[in-house]
Design an enzyme around this catalytic site. Structure first.
Site, PDB file in Angstrom:
ATOM      1  N   HIS A 121       3.451   8.277   8.258  1.00  0.00           N
ATOM      2  CA  HIS A 121       4.414   6.997   9.174  1.00  0.00           C
ATOM      3  C   HIS A 121       6.085   6.154   8.706  1.00  0.00           C
ATOM      4  O   HIS A 121       6.255   6.204   7.933  1.00  0.00           O
ATOM      5  CB  HIS A 121       3.207   6.170   9.892  1.00  0.00           C
ATOM      6  CG  HIS A 121       3.006   5.526   8.715  1.00  0.00           C
ATOM      7  ND1 HIS A 121       3.467   3.807   8.851  1.00  0.00           N
ATOM      8  CD2 HIS A 121       1.676   4.953   8.216  1.00  0.00           C
ATOM      9  CE1 HIS A 121       2.649   3.699   8.244  1.00  0.00           C
ATOM     10  NE2 HIS A 121       1.617   4.209   7.637  1.00  0.00           N
ATOM     11  N   ASP A 122       6.512   6.517   9.316  1.00  0.00           N
ATOM     12  CA  ASP A 122       8.270   5.555   8.965  1.00  0.00           C
ATOM     13  C   ASP A 122       8.675   6.139   7.506  1.00  0.00           C
ATOM     14  O   ASP A 122       9.531   5.574   7.593  1.00  0.00           O
ATOM     15  CB  ASP A 122       7.898   4.520   9.168  1.00  0.00           C
ATOM     16  CG  ASP A 122       7.002   3.814  10.240  1.00  0.00           C
ATOM     17  OD1 ASP A 122       8.058   3.390  10.874  1.00  0.00           O
ATOM     18  OD2 ASP A 122       5.755   3.723  10.134  1.00  0.00           O
ATOM     19  N   GLY A 139       3.139   6.026   3.524  1.00  0.00           N
ATOM     20  CA  GLY A 139       4.544   5.758   5.260  1.00  0.00           C
ATOM     21  C   GLY A 139       5.631   4.355   4.374  1.00  0.00           C
ATOM     22  O   GLY A 139       5.093   3.871   3.288  1.00  0.00           O
TER      23      GLY A 139
END
Length: 258
Positions: A121-122, A139
């Site tokens: 994520h991200d 992440g």
């Protein structure tokens, strides 16, 4: 005309360009947009919200846009964006972002993600990068342009890898890698700059030699970064590429791998 195999499942709320090809047993969920010329092989799963650009090639068993592996995630409508002309090989996983960041995982254009690459994520990936087999990108990691990440490497969350950097196979990275720097090991240790790669790109001897001096200032002269910056700025006045190196140093929040 869009070519969708009879065994593929494409949600009616997905938007596919006219010439997108979807292979056998692939599943395209709602809130997915796929640009022209993209080929999706068999057994691929793409969930939304996800936007995929043009002329991408996505191979079997890849999973894009699924919810992230973060225990704080509560189903917020975060996104994945993928640019153009990327090659995403077998079993790659690209997860959506989280609201703890800006809610977006983003991949630029002309990247090669080899087998079993994981983008958490991200993560933000720039353009023209090569990420080799089994690399795990945690992440909130930021990767610049023209970066090479060796196979079986692991990148800790929140790390930054500057443009033109190179990580050897099996590298474990806990700190940031400035632009142009080659690193390897567990934990990662700087091994020099990718001067040979610069020469292959046709960079001038002046540029290569000046970047060599910049590396020495930071990694060999025993200076703090604050003490090094005025010397680096003086080099950048004549060779603008040094600014890429300087900017990556200034962007570091975890400290640089030495």
């Amino acid at each position: 005309m869009t070519r969708i195999h009879a065994t593929a499942i494409v949600d009616p709320r997905a938007e596919l360009a006219d010439d997108v090809e979807v292979g056998p047993y692939s599943i395209i969920g709602p809130d997915v947009t796929i640009g022209a010329g993209t080929w999706i092989g068999p057994h691929v799963v793409i969930s939304g919200p996800t936007v995929i650009g043009q002329r991408n090639r996505i191979f079997q068993f890849a999973s894009l846009g699924t919810e992230c592996q973060d225990k704080k995630y509560r189903g917020e409508p975060t996104r994945l964006e993928v640019g153009d002309d990327n090659v995403i090989r077998e079993s790659c996983t690209l997860h959506r972002g989280t609201v703890q960041d800006v809610g977006l995982t983003k991949v630029g254009s002309r990247n090669l993600l080899m087998v079993n690459t994981h983008l958490a994520h991200d993560v933000v990936v720039g353009n023209d990068n090569i990420i080799a087999n089994n690399a795990g990108i945690a992440g909130h990691v930021n990767i610049g342009d023209f970066v090479i990440i060796g196979g079986n490497s692991g990148i800790h969350q929140f790390c930054r890898i500057g443009s033109y950097a190179m990580l050897g196979g099996g590298t474990t990275l806990f700190k940031d890698i400035p632009a142009f720097v080659m690193a390897s090991g567990n934990p990662a240790v700087a091994r020099g700059m990718n001067f040979e790669g610069m020469k292959r790109k046709g960079w001038s001897s002046e540029t290569v030699n000046t970047l060599r001096k910049a590396y020495k200032i930071v990694y060999r002269d025993g200076l703090t970064l604050e003490a090094a910056y005025p010397l680096l700025d003086a080099l950048a006045a004549d060779v603008p590429e040094v600014n890429i190196f300087i900017d990556s140093l200034r962007a570091s929040t975890r400290g640089i791998a030495r």
